[in-house]
Design an enzyme around this catalytic site. Sequence first.
Site, PDB file in Angstrom:
ATOM      1  N   ARG A  40       0.777  -1.080   0.069  1.00 50.95           N
ATOM      2  CA  ARG A  40      -0.102  -0.067  -0.140  1.00 50.95           C
ATOM      3  C   ARG A  40       0.918   1.361   0.063  1.00 50.95           C
ATOM      4  O   ARG A  40       0.428   2.388  -0.431  1.00 50.95           O
ATOM      5  CB  ARG A  40      -1.158   0.000   1.217  1.00 50.95           C
ATOM      6  CG  ARG A  40      -2.130  -1.090   0.938  1.00 50.95           C
ATOM      7  CD  ARG A  40      -3.257  -1.042   2.020  1.00 50.95           C
ATOM      8  NE  ARG A  40      -4.285  -1.664   1.714  1.00 50.95           N
ATOM      9  CZ  ARG A  40      -4.947  -2.161   2.528  1.00 50.95           C
ATOM     10  NH1 ARG A  40      -5.164  -1.951   3.953  1.00 50.95           N
ATOM     11  NH2 ARG A  40      -6.071  -2.854   2.101  1.00 50.95           N
ATOM     12  N   LYS A 206     -19.894 -14.824   0.794  1.00 53.55           N
ATOM     13  CA  LYS A 206     -21.539 -14.753   0.701  1.00 53.55           C
ATOM     14  C   LYS A 206     -22.031 -14.151  -0.535  1.00 53.55           C
ATOM     15  O   LYS A 206     -21.639 -13.138  -0.953  1.00 53.55           O
ATOM     16  CB  LYS A 206     -21.521 -13.805   1.928  1.00 53.55           C
ATOM     17  CG  LYS A 206     -21.502 -14.369   3.231  1.00 53.55           C
ATOM     18  CD  LYS A 206     -21.703 -13.278   4.409  1.00 53.55           C
ATOM     19  CE  LYS A 206     -21.476 -13.800   5.808  1.00 53.55           C
ATOM     20  NZ  LYS A 206     -21.381 -12.819   6.664  1.00 53.55           N
ATOM     21  N   GLY A 375      -9.261  -7.338  -2.425  1.00 53.30           N
ATOM     22  CA  GLY A 375      -9.680  -8.315  -1.325  1.00 53.30           C
ATOM     23  C   GLY A 375      -8.883  -9.616  -1.621  1.00 53.30           C
ATOM     24  O   GLY A 375      -7.713  -9.423  -2.329  1.00 53.30           O
ATOM     25  N   GLY A 398     -13.676  -3.488   0.190  1.00 47.86           N
ATOM     26  CA  GLY A 398     -14.951  -2.841   0.349  1.00 47.86           C
ATOM     27  C   GLY A 398     -15.263  -1.776  -0.776  1.00 47.86           C
ATOM     28  O   GLY A 398     -16.533  -1.823  -1.338  1.00 47.86           O
TER      29      GLY A 398
HETATM   30  P1  AMP Z   1     -14.970 -12.817   0.217  1.00 45.64           P
HETATM   31  O1  AMP Z   1     -14.300 -11.924   1.311  1.00 45.64           O
HETATM   32  O2  AMP Z   1     -16.387 -12.665   0.375  1.00 45.64           O
HETATM   33  O3  AMP Z   1     -14.366 -12.622  -1.072  1.00 45.64           O
HETATM   34  O4  AMP Z   1     -14.586 -14.107   0.671  1.00 45.64           O
HETATM   35  C1  AMP Z   1     -13.399 -14.621   0.973  1.00 45.64           C
HETATM   36  C2  AMP Z   1     -13.290 -15.920   1.668  1.00 45.64           C
HETATM   37  O5  AMP Z   1     -14.349 -16.729   1.128  1.00 45.64           O
HETATM   38  C3  AMP Z   1     -11.976 -16.638   1.925  1.00 45.64           C
HETATM   39  O6  AMP Z   1     -11.526 -16.540   3.090  1.00 45.64           O
HETATM   40  C4  AMP Z   1     -12.292 -17.998   1.448  1.00 45.64           C
HETATM   41  O7  AMP Z   1     -11.691 -19.101   2.306  1.00 45.64           O
HETATM   42  C5  AMP Z   1     -13.800 -17.970   1.616  1.00 45.64           C
HETATM   43  N1  AMP Z   1     -14.475 -19.218   0.860  1.00 45.64           N
HETATM   44  C6  AMP Z   1     -14.147 -19.399  -0.468  1.00 45.64           C
HETATM   45  N2  AMP Z   1     -14.771 -20.534  -0.842  1.00 45.64           N
HETATM   46  C7  AMP Z   1     -15.227 -21.043   0.413  1.00 45.64           C
HETATM   47  C8  AMP Z   1     -16.169 -22.348   0.586  1.00 45.64           C
HETATM   48  N3  AMP Z   1     -16.454 -23.263  -0.611  1.00 45.64           N
HETATM   49  N4  AMP Z   1     -16.511 -22.514   1.948  1.00 45.64           N
HETATM   50  C9  AMP Z   1     -16.289 -21.740   2.704  1.00 45.64           C
HETATM   51  N5  AMP Z   1     -15.628 -20.706   2.549  1.00 45.64           N
HETATM   52  C10 AMP Z   1     -15.224 -20.441   1.355  1.00 45.64           C
END
Ligand code: AMP
Length: 418
Positions: A40, A206, A375, A398
Amino acid sequence: MTKRTVNEMDLSGKRVFMRVDYNVPMAEQDGSMVINDSTRIEATLPTLEFLMEKGAKIILAAHLGRPKGKNEPSMSLRPVASKLADMVGRPVAFIDDCLGEKVEKTIEILQPGDILLLENVRFYAEEEANDDEFSRKLANLADCYINDAFGAAHRAHASTAGIAKYIAEKGGQCGAGLLMQKELQFLGTELAEPESPFVVILGGAKVSDKIKVIDQLLEKADTILIGGAMAYTFKLSQGLKVGKSLVEPDKTDLATKALKKAEEKGVQFLIPTDNIIAIPVITEKLNKKGKPIMEFQSPRTNSEENIPDDAEGVDIGPDTVARYKKIISEAKTILCNGPMGIFEDPRFSNGTFEVAKAVVEATQKHGAKSIIGGGDSVKALNQSGLGDQVTFMSTGGGASLEFLEGKDLPGIMALDEI
Ligand code: AMP
């Protein structure tokens, strides 16, 4: 919406207040805080070099961590000042406050090209409250304002938004730094009319975090490839079994709506047809928060669309990888946000890394424009050493999501329109 940038600013001899994103990961080592990753800081060097060349007097402000309005020594920006001095090859002054006599006196003696880094702005509760009086006091330190902190642009705080009003009130200019300008170019201009086929790859934890982005991108994408845990909410919405996979059962209606919109718009919307699954087992080991650590046992490929009751989906499977790679190889524009699986565990990182490799290949061999939306996708690309082989990697997590949702970000809105 065309925002002023440093290229359209009168900077020579001016006191420039520049908001940067120096929220770097640090860890304690032998009683002092050490910076683990200075990406950064490095990202601000082009703007700093530009300002030094123009002869600006540079006042840098940033936040670090969440001190919640208190002076928290472990969250001091002092280590950043010495790191920055190494990087720019000249001294960087540091004051342990961001307001007051010491700050004012130091600014008075700044010479063109000099750099002063102020202490963590979040040591003042007024920062996050976007307090008017605090914003005015910050504005009084400078003649003009630059925001180069895209990662904090979705926050309406004093140093990211409030200050601009008071700089403008004095007749000063407010513009984007070179890093911010690049973010606006790639996440904004380049994706406004993407060259077709436009392939969007979305993963992560999510559906609820990304549903608004999906909704926006359904207006422009030719294909959307879904991976990560959010795929299971889509599976559930189609009546498939997801076993113990991470899902949001209360969000299946959103998933159904997205699938319906995709059909109406003629967007190819793909979810994994096979997965890597494993049996989650709660161990007696505890994590830092005192909660039991989960371990995954007996990983295997599941070629069925349904996931067995005792298993959890942890990555996309080989057939899905192959199908996604083919589509990516034909893309002209690619936007990627979120990992395909629990990539932190090497047993479940194949999908994420194979997709990343395909994005790099499409960029390098077929001239596709590839934009990585911040991210964990950025983390995964850097981990595999491929970070410099895509067209652009956003520095905002974010902030990039909110920008892609089509929201007006306060840190950008505050800048002059030209
Ligand atoms: P995000 O911040 O929404 O991009 O989520 C990233 C996180 O999603 C990472 O820490 C991954 O370990 C988690 N992730 C990705 N695929 C899966 C899965 N199939 N089950 C649980 N966590 C997951």
